[in-house]
Design an enzyme around this catalytic site. Structure first.
Site, mmCIF file in Angstrom:
data_model
loop_
_atom_site.group_PDB
_atom_site.id
_atom_site.type_symbol
_atom_site.label_atom_id
_atom_site.label_comp_id
_atom_site.label_asym_id
_atom_site.label_seq_id
_atom_site.Cartn_x
_atom_site.Cartn_y
_atom_site.Cartn_z
ATOM 1 N N THR A 196 2.787 -2.026 18.982
ATOM 2 C CA THR A 196 3.776 -3.055 19.312
ATOM 3 C C THR A 196 5.122 -2.488 19.756
ATOM 4 O OG1 THR A 196 4.487 -3.166 16.999
ATOM 5 C CG2 THR A 196 2.739 -4.689 17.701
ATOM 6 N N LYS A 197 5.258 -1.164 19.789
ATOM 7 C CA LYS A 197 6.547 -0.576 20.161
ATOM 8 C C LYS A 197 6.744 -0.639 21.681
ATOM 9 C CE LYS A 197 6.894 0.564 15.837
ATOM 10 N NZ LYS A 197 7.562 -0.355 14.901
ATOM 11 N N ASN A 198 7.966 -0.353 22.112
ATOM 12 C CA ASN A 198 8.267 -0.395 23.544
ATOM 13 C C ASN A 198 7.419 0.600 24.326
ATOM 14 O OD1 ASN A 198 10.454 -1.649 22.089
ATOM 15 N ND2 ASN A 198 11.583 -1.702 24.014
#
Length: 382
Positions: A196-198
């Site tokens: 879910t991180k950038n």
């Protein structure tokens, strides 16, 4: 219409050709342990951040733990910090920030946040150091939701009291403070590649950035059982290598990271312009020196849980990050210090709500979110 908080399948389809090609290349050479893609990703992250070195590790949590362990070895000549060694960090963050400090042997000191940006209250940092500076060995600021902490104030405190700084960059890949990348300003920057991180993988992964050659050498040993030769190790290490397959994927996705961050910023701007007149919610702020990459777009509102349910009923997915501060978690009982009231932290845990921030949301979908928020705000009890 259902609006997701994040849509990883949509992102995969957008980058499918690049991702499939990168994974196929890794399958063709079958070098799975610290293969060529790991080295290439480390080099590209080094260049992107403007640092001297980067080390791929198994997770963002490991990035924090190995950074702190390396600092104990470098600064004190011991494998772990002592319980009398204190490390300052915010109480409002993900569990791993605090437990990593415990795993390093030190005692976390939980301080409050600034409600404008949800990052460490630097005035409280200065206050605590003025009263107890002799006990403190370091600071772990968290660039929460993709917003960079005021690193001018943090680094000034570090210089004044001879402290190390480990930046928790789990949510801030691409964020900048005064033009400098998050993770490039402290002794170490700890990044997460959780999906879910950038910049997210297809599983766990992490990276440590550092300009210090001694720390770089120690971290390389710690990730590989504790030595340059795994059959004759020097330190109590870990098996914490970034997988070659994850590195291959991340190399493909890294080509898009700036574009995706700009799309996140576009969504944030849309929310800001269309929700600015909504009196029932408080919108995030961004200072002149901060380049926010919006891993989350987080509002605050009264009756948050009711607000969340009503948005869900209208098909808008939201999340709460975080409902329990570290200072109240059982794992830290008797193992931390809480020197001051955590008023802003407690308020945040009761009021924060993150809106959909999928970079590929359409204007139609954003309009649905905005209208749903406005409708709920008009209906919810004050």
């Amino acid at each position: 219409m259902s609006i997701p908080l994040l849509d990883l399948n949509r992102e995969y389809q957008y980058m499918k050709e690049a991702i499939d090609g990168a994974l196929a290349q890794a399958l063709s050479h079958q070098q799975w342990i610290l293969g060529p893609e790991v080295k290439e990703l480390e080099a590209k992250v080094t260049d992107y951040l403007g640092v001297n070195n980067a080390v791929g590790v198994a997770s963002g949590t490991d990035a924090l733990v190995l950074s702190l362990r390396a600092l104990a070895i470098q600064r004190k000549g011991i494998e772990y910090f002592e319980k009398s060694d204190e490390i300052l960090t915010p109480a409002f963050t993900f569990t791993a920030t605090g437990t990593s400090i415990l795993r390093s042997g030190a005692t976390p000191v939980f301080l409050d946040i600034n409600l404008d940006n949800y990052c460490l209250d630097t005035e409280q940092v200065e206050r605590y150091l003025g009263q107890h500076g002799e006990k403190v060995v370091g600071i772990v600021p968290v660039h929460l939701y993709g917003y960079p902490t005021n690193m001018d104030a943090i680094m000034e405190c570090a210089r004044k009291y001879n402290l190390f700084v480990v930046e928790d960059c789990a949510q801030s890949f691409g964020a900048r403070w005064d033009g400098k990348q998050s993770g490039s300003l402290g002794d170490c920057g700890a990044f997460s590649f959780f999906p879910t991180k950038n910049l997210g993988g297809f599983g766990d992964g992490g990276m440590i950035a550092t300009n210090n050659p001694i720390l770089y050498d120690i971290i390389q040993m710690l990730r590989k059982h504790g030595g340059k030769d795994k059959y004759n190790v020097e330190h109590l290490g870990y098996n914490s290598r970034l997988d070659t397959m994850q590195a291959a994927l991340l190399l493909a996705k890294m080509k898009y990271v700036d574009e995706m961050n700009e799309k996140r910023r576009r969504i944030a701007k849309y929310y800001q312009s269309h929700l600015s007149d909504c009196s029932k919610i408080l919108l995030p702020k961004e200072s002149e020196k901060a380049y926010h990459v919006y891993n989350q777009f987080t509002i605050r509102t009264q009756n948050r849980d009711t607000f969340k349910k009503m948005l869900s009923d209208k098909g808008v997915q939201t999340m709460i990050y975080y409902s329990i501060p570290l200072s109240q978690m059982k794992v830290f009982e008797g193992k931390c210090r809480i020197p001051y009231p955590l008023e802003a932290t407690e308020q945040a845990t009761q009021q924060v709500l993150s809106l959909p921030i999928e970079p590929l949301l359409t204007d139609e979908e954003l309009s649905v979110v905005v209208e749903a928020v406005k409708t709920v705000a008009s209906e919810v009890s004050p």
